[in-house]
Design a protein around this motif. Structure first.
Motif, PDB file in Angstrom:
ATOM      1  N   SER A   1       0.782  -1.205  -0.062  1.00 59.37           N
ATOM      2  CA  SER A   1      -0.035   0.061  -0.006  1.00 59.37           C
ATOM      3  C   SER A   1       1.090   1.267  -0.058  1.00 59.37           C
ATOM      4  O   SER A   1       0.308   2.325  -0.753  1.00 59.37           O
ATOM      5  N   ARG A   2       2.100   1.083   0.450  1.00 60.94           N
ATOM      6  CA  ARG A   2       3.073   2.288   0.593  1.00 60.94           C
ATOM      7  C   ARG A   2       3.607   2.533  -0.759  1.00 60.94           C
ATOM      8  O   ARG A   2       3.831   3.625  -1.235  1.00 60.94           O
TER       9      ARG A   2
ATOM     10  N   PRO B   1       4.174   6.391  -7.519  1.00 63.83           N
ATOM     11  CA  PRO B   1       4.102   7.379  -8.709  1.00 63.83           C
ATOM     12  C   PRO B   1       4.834   8.759  -8.495  1.00 63.83           C
ATOM     13  O   PRO B   1       5.305   9.133  -9.550  1.00 63.83           O
ATOM     14  N   LYS B   2       5.228   8.757  -7.387  1.00 60.30           N
ATOM     15  CA  LYS B   2       6.299   9.994  -7.165  1.00 60.30           C
ATOM     16  C   LYS B   2       7.938   9.684  -7.433  1.00 60.30           C
ATOM     17  O   LYS B   2       8.561  10.543  -8.224  1.00 60.30           O
TER      18      LYS B   2
ATOM     19  N   PHE C   1       9.612   1.364  -8.817  1.00 59.00           N
ATOM     20  CA  PHE C   1       9.359   0.048  -9.318  1.00 59.00           C
ATOM     21  C   PHE C   1       8.792   0.105 -10.752  1.00 59.00           C
ATOM     22  O   PHE C   1       8.013   0.849 -11.213  1.00 59.00           O
ATOM     23  N   ILE C   2       9.307  -1.139 -11.626  1.00 56.05           N
ATOM     24  CA  ILE C   2       8.727  -1.200 -12.978  1.00 56.05           C
ATOM     25  C   ILE C   2       7.697  -2.179 -12.801  1.00 56.05           C
ATOM     26  O   ILE C   2       6.511  -2.067 -13.279  1.00 56.05           O
ATOM     27  N   THR C   3       7.779  -3.258 -12.035  1.00 55.61           N
ATOM     28  CA  THR C   3       6.556  -4.070 -11.752  1.00 55.61           C
ATOM     29  C   THR C   3       6.088  -4.477 -10.165  1.00 55.61           C
ATOM     30  O   THR C   3       7.149  -4.532  -9.613  1.00 55.61           O
TER      31      THR C   3
ATOM     32  N   GLY D   1      11.093   5.643 -17.557  1.00 57.73           N
ATOM     33  CA  GLY D   1      11.235   6.910 -17.148  1.00 57.73           C
ATOM     34  C   GLY D   1      12.296   6.605 -16.055  1.00 57.73           C
ATOM     35  O   GLY D   1      12.580   5.784 -15.272  1.00 57.73           O
ATOM     36  N   PRO D   2      12.762   7.909 -15.559  1.00 61.69           N
ATOM     37  CA  PRO D   2      13.736   8.141 -14.495  1.00 61.69           C
ATOM     38  C   PRO D   2      13.148   7.876 -13.123  1.00 61.69           C
ATOM     39  O   PRO D   2      11.933   8.058 -12.908  1.00 61.69           O
ATOM     40  N   VAL D   3      14.033   7.299 -12.011  1.00 59.46           N
ATOM     41  CA  VAL D   3      13.546   7.218 -10.778  1.00 59.46           C
ATOM     42  C   VAL D   3      14.231   8.473 -10.369  1.00 59.46           C
ATOM     43  O   VAL D   3      15.106   9.253 -10.676  1.00 59.46           O
ATOM     44  N   ARG D   4      13.175   8.997  -9.179  1.00 61.15           N
ATOM     45  CA  ARG D   4      13.692  10.157  -8.446  1.00 61.15           C
ATOM     46  C   ARG D   4      14.028  10.036  -6.955  1.00 61.15           C
ATOM     47  O   ARG D   4      13.621   9.001  -6.490  1.00 61.15           O
ATOM     48  N   ASN D   5      14.780  10.648  -6.659  1.00 60.38           N
ATOM     49  CA  ASN D   5      15.460  10.518  -5.101  1.00 60.38           C
ATOM     50  C   ASN D   5      14.539  11.016  -4.267  1.00 60.38           C
ATOM     51  O   ASN D   5      13.910  12.344  -4.077  1.00 60.38           O
TER      52      ASN D   5
END
Lengths: 482, 111, 486
Positions: free
Chosen positions: C29-30, C36-37, C41-43, C136-140
């Protein structure tokens, strides 16, 4: 001589292992498409190769048989040969490049023109086979079956030491006999277990090597012969009519008997070889080599056995070579000889290389399927030697044994094939012949040898072919001299 | 064992050899990557930046140094010759782009 | 529970404070809320994860639970996991459902761990920012305008954002340690050959090594006990006796000799980084460690060497992606060669193609000796530098990365600038040595800094003990990025 032909062979021998070079998939021939292509063979992402011990052992056996322990690299390296082709799943073939496992050796052969010569080996290395491309059955597509992908191969590279198609075939046959002899390859050419690429070039005597063209994938000795003969002739004609030879890979078409350059020219052949980082240096210990050497000594090699036959039986090199064309043939010969005296070796060789070889060939059988056993042949030859059978009768008996009529002695008995060696009986035949052929007797006495043969023939006819011809001729000579 | 030594730079640095557009096209073809002229031009300058960096390494005197292919000095382990893999072609081919009659299909290959 | 370490989660699961299903549900759930932010995760496959969690609870009920049973672990999408989409961050594998498990995945499954999802990454692990992913990029999590480091950026961000207590990553030139540093967690790249590479999608085979990522060194040790071990399917896997990586967790560091390579402190690192690293080293001195200056003279050559060797191996490793047996295949093509070229041009992103071209070039006819062989020789010089340094010290310390997390897009079009971010991490890969990163503070912008520890071959347990002592004395690893407190 106006032109010299220079030939080197690269031979791929499929090693007789249960599993593949770098995976645990089966190498059995003829399975349904892609059922023996495991994750490693189809190069799924993340899979890795692990080398097969039995394949390495085969390469060591070969190295020991062609050059002894000195020809073996104690440390060899697997390298990647990079190119794109649909039957090459990883986009590279694992092979050995700078450091092959066998670095030298030689194969003795009998050349029809140069006698017994040695063909030097440049190297022999372990590699994996590619899959199969199936061009039939689909309109715009090629089908790929990866069952063969990853099958262990020993690529055996010769120096350009051969100068005719005949020599190339002798070499290929000798190599074929050797790999089967030492049990590293089944030699089945129809199934592609033993196939040759021939590098052919021509030059004027004394000049540097000409540009070579490589004929790919020759899977029979006959095709090898035809392809090289055609290719050499084509190159000579091209040069003589002012043309130039371009380096090329060519294919042989068995239907036309011609070679032609491949249409899909592998661009510039930049294979970008480098050591495979997934595999570590292949190090073979002295202990392991020594252990394998013991078993190689135990089975011997065609070369060793041939020398034994020449040395202990006084056979000619020609005869001995034919007896060692396979280990089974040599074993058969040994079994026959075990029942005969040492002095019958020549007789035995003549029969094996003559009558037996020809019926085996006629019926497409190999020696292990011979319908005349080694014991039966030995018995037959004993009857020839003791004078019971003439050569002609022996052939009749041989055919009867082959046809399954029983053992030689039983057949001799049943057919009443005993040669007449009783001198009283033979003297009678001879007297009759002399009496009835006054003209020939006169001619003979006048020095016409031909007349004598006719007299012998007459005597044999009288005996219905059962007379011992040697005895007849002795008696006749004696009688005519008096 | 070769005694430890700090890297010595060759007295004369090799001149950095810039790649050309033809190099990029040749290499792209070898690697089977389609590349148009605009892409080739863009990638050319990036590759030259990288090879300018790489040139630093080429200047080092490495006479007598064994190339290092593996991190550890170990040798190849050999597998026993046994068939351990079962047929899984159905599972493997379920993710294949084009299969017919259990064969992977590709555009016609001309030999 | 999401702030808890693996060690305490294991204790709570053992004490039946909650079940693995409850824990897994909570983290899922987290992930739903925060992914989305950060795009970690890809999957994510709730059903598959919960099934594993249930199985773990059953295992525990049967009295057969181990230290990782029921613990959710995120898996970098470079590890093949049977039945899971396994993309390696690439369009090329965007439809590839793996038919088999990587060795590491098998080990985790065998221990009863729960796969909580497949994490985002630089495409084929080629990058230091997790921006080159097809997804798409991962964000820190510390600042969503910044990168989390890479290539295991999804794993690092997931762990620091408290979406998973631990994750697995891979490190070819720093891809575990650098994102660990930039995201503020711990990460270990083991000695080459300790963790099997089977089923780990290859980038550069002679450098790739899988390893654990978590918030504490002790958790890394617990994970290593499951991940490490001999695997007959990887020829480079080492046959060693099983080792307890938690064995030196409680050991004091008094008397330890820390080598400080002058090249790690000479130039290039940001002030915020050098400051935090210097403070960490002072902390070790206070714990009774000695420091000694050492030198790695060939270190500056490591990046040039790496950018010959890694692309060369990669150009060959990635040749299998040809659109024939799996993965992307172009739609319209003229012939076979065209099919290959379009498939690969479409399936691979810019950075991957760039490296394939570099690698193909350095291996091509006429260049091999000057580039590839020369690079292998200089690689040996780099390894010798370490051997020499370890004659004078027990471990080496320095910064993991010269910078803290940089802004998205800042370096992505300048490969050389990006490549130099790995200047401190690449040497350990070339030598095959174990290296790790431990959070050691924050810079002026509130971005985390990592302390790198490099040990001698097979010194993982010792390094983990050393890092643990530091974490006992500091609380950097307990800091939670804003918005992730939950």
């Amino acid at each position: 001589m106006k032109w010299e032909v220079v030939i080197g062979l690269e031979t791929h021998a499929q090693l007789s292992t249960k599993s593949k070079m770098f995976s645990g998939a089966s190498t059995a021939f003829g399975a349904a498409p892609n059922t023996q292509a495991c994750a490693v063979d189809i190069a799924l992402p993340g899979v890795l190769p692990v080398a097969n011990k039995a394949a390495v052992e085969c390469a060591i056996r070969f190295g020991l048989a062609v050059g002894g322990a000195d020809g073996l690299s104690r440390r060899s390296v697997f390298a990647r040969k990079n190119y794109f082709y649909p039957d090459l799943p990883k986009g590279y073939q694992i092979s050995q490049y700078e450091l092959p496992i066998v670095k030298s050796g030689e194969i003795p052969i009998v050349s029809p023109t140069r006698g017994e010569i040695k063909i030097r080996l440049t190297r022999a290395h372990l590699e994996e086979d590619a899959g199969k491309s199936l061009h039939e059955g689909f309109h715009d597509f090629t089908g790929i079956d990866l069952n063969r992908a990853g099958t262990p191969l020993l690529e055996i590279v010769s120096e350009p030491d051969m100068c005719s198609a005949d020599e190339a075939v002798s070499y290929a046959r000798a190599l074929h006999a050797l790999v089967r002899w030492i049990d590293i390859c089944d030699g089945n050419m129809q199934e592609g277990s033993f196939r040759c690429d021939a590098n052919v070039s021509v030059r004027r005597p004394g000049e540097p090597l000409g540009t070579r063209r490589e004929i790919k994938n020759l899977n029979s000795f006959r095709f090898l012969q035809q392809a090289i003969e055609f290719e050499a002739k084509w190159q000579i004609e091209t040069l003589e009519s002012g043309g130039k030879i371009e380096q090329a890979t060519v294919l042989f078409d068995p239907d036309t008997g011609e070679t032609r350059a491949m249409r899909s020219k592998e661009d510039a052949h930049d294979y970008r070889y480098f050591p495979d980082p997934d595999l570590l240096p292949l190090v073979i210990s002295e202990e392991w080599i020594a252990k394998i050497a013991e078993s190689v000594v135990a089975v011997g090699t065609p070369q060793v056995r041939k020398n034994e036959y020449i040395g202990s039986y006084g056979l000619s090199s020609q005869d001995a070579w034919q007896l060692v064309k396979s280990r089974e043939t040599a074993d058969y010969f040994d079994k026959v000889m075990a029942r005969l005296g040492k002095h019958e070796a020549k007789l035995c060789a003549n029969w094996m290389n003559g009558e037996l070889a020809s019926v085996l060939n006629r019926d497409s059988l190999d020696i292990t399927q011979s319908r005349v056993s080694s014991a039966q042949l030995a018995d037959l030859l004993a009857r020839v030697r003791d004078g019971t059978l003439s050569n002609k009768m022996a052939k009749e008996v041989f055919d009867a044994v082959w046809a399954g009529e029983g053992d030689p002695d039983a057949i001799i008995e049943k057919r009443g094939l005993k040669q007449i060696s009783d001198s009283g009986e033979l003297e009678k035949f001879c007297d009759q012949v002399i009496a009835a052929n006054a003209k020939q007797v006169e001619d003979y006495r006048a020095g016409k040898d031909k007349a004598f043969n006719s007299l012998v023939g007459q005597a044999m006819k009288l005996s219905k072919g059962k007379a011992n011809p040697q005895q007849v001729s002795e008696i006749l000579k004696r009688k005519l001299a008096s | 064992m070769i005694p430890y030594a700090a890297p010595i730079f060759k007295a004369s640095l090799p001149v950095f050899m810039a790649l050309t557009l033809d190099d990029v096209r040749r290499v792209a073809h070898l690697a089977r990557v389609a590349i148009d002229d605009a892409e080739a031009r863009a990638v050319l300058s990036q590759l030259n930046d990288v090879f300018r960096l790489v040139a630093e390494m080429q200047a080092v005197d490495t006479a007598g140094v064994e190339p290092m292919s593996h991190a550890l000095d170990v040798t190849q382990r050999l597998r026993a010759d046994a068939v351990t893999e079962a047929d899984q072609h159905a599972a493997f081919q379920s993710v294949a782009p084009h299969v017919e009659g259990d064969l992977y299909l590709v555009p016609k290959v001309i030999e | 529970m999401h702030n808890a370490t693996i060690k305490s989660l294991a204790a709570d699961l053992a004490a039946r404070k909650f079940s693995s299903v409850e824990l897994t549900r909570h983290l899922l759930s987290r992930i739903r809320a925060l992914n989305p932010k950060y795009n970690c995760f890809i999957t994510v496959d709730d059903a598959a994860s919960l099934k594993q969690a249930q199985a773990a609870d059953d295992l525990r009920a049967a009295g057969r639970a181990g230290p990782l049973t029921g613990i959710p672990i995120a898996q970098k999408d470079i590890f093949c996991a049977k039945g899971w989409l396994t993309t390696c961050g690439s369009k090329m594998l965007s439809s590839f459902i793996s038919p088999y498990d990587a060795h590491v995945v098998e080990q985790l499954n065998g221990a009863g761990a729960v796969n909580i999802g497949k994490t985002n990454m630089d495409e084929f692990a080629m990058g230091s920012s997790s921006e080159t992913s097809f997804y798409g990029p991962v964000r820190n999590p510390w600042n969503a305008d910044n990168v989390p480091g890479g290539s295991s950026g999804g794993s690092a961000a997931a762990v620091v954002a408290r979406l998973a207590p631990g994750a697995i990553g891979t490190d070819t030139g720093g891809s575990i340690r650098q994102p660990a540093a930039l995201s503020g967690i711990c990460g270990l790249k083991p000695t080459y050959g300790v963790v099997s590479r089977y089923g780990m999608i290859a980038f550069a085979s002679s450098l790739d090594q899988g390893g654990p990522m978590a918030r504490t060194a002790e958790d890394l040790a617990i994970m290593m006990n499951v991940m490490a071990g001999f695997d007959a399917r990887d020829s480079t896997s080492l046959e060693r006796a099983r080792e307890d990586y938690t064995g030196e967790i409680g050991k004091a560091v008094k008397g330890l000799k820390i080598g400080l390579p002058k090249e790690f402190f000479a130039e290039g690192a940001e002030a915020g980084v050098t400051g935090a690293v210097a403070a960490a080293i002072s902390a070790y001195r206070k714990l009774g460690c000695e420091t000694v200056e050492v030198s790695l003279p060939s270190m500056k050559l490591a990046v040039p060497v790496y950018y010959v060797l890694a692309p060369a191996e990669a150009s060959s490793n990635l040749a299998r992606y040809d659109g024939v047996r799996y993965g992307h295949r172009a739609q319209d093509y003229a012939d076979l060669t065209d099919m290959y070229k379009l498939t690969r041009a479409q399936g691979f992103g810019q950075e991957v193609k760039r490296r394939i071209l570099i690698g193909t070039y350095v291996l091509s006819h006429g260049y091999y000796d000057a580039y590839y062989i020369q690079a292998q020789k200089v690689r040996r010089l780099v390894a010798r530098d370490f051997a020499e340094a370890f004659r004078r010290c027990d471990v080496i310390m320095g910064p993991t990365s010269p910078t803290t997390a940089f802004r998205l897009g800042e370096k992505v079009d300048d490969p050389v600038k990006m490549y130099l971010n790995d200047i401190y991490t690449i040497p350990a890969n070339l030598a095959g040595l174990p290296g790790m990163s431990v959070p050691c503070g924050f810079d002026g912008s509130g971005l985390p800094v990592g302390l790198q520890i490099v040990g001698n071959y097979f010194a993982e347990a010792k390094m983990l003990g050393i890092a643990h002592q530091y974490q006992q004395a500091t609380d950097w690893h307990l800091r939670v990025p804003p918005g992730c407190e939950g």
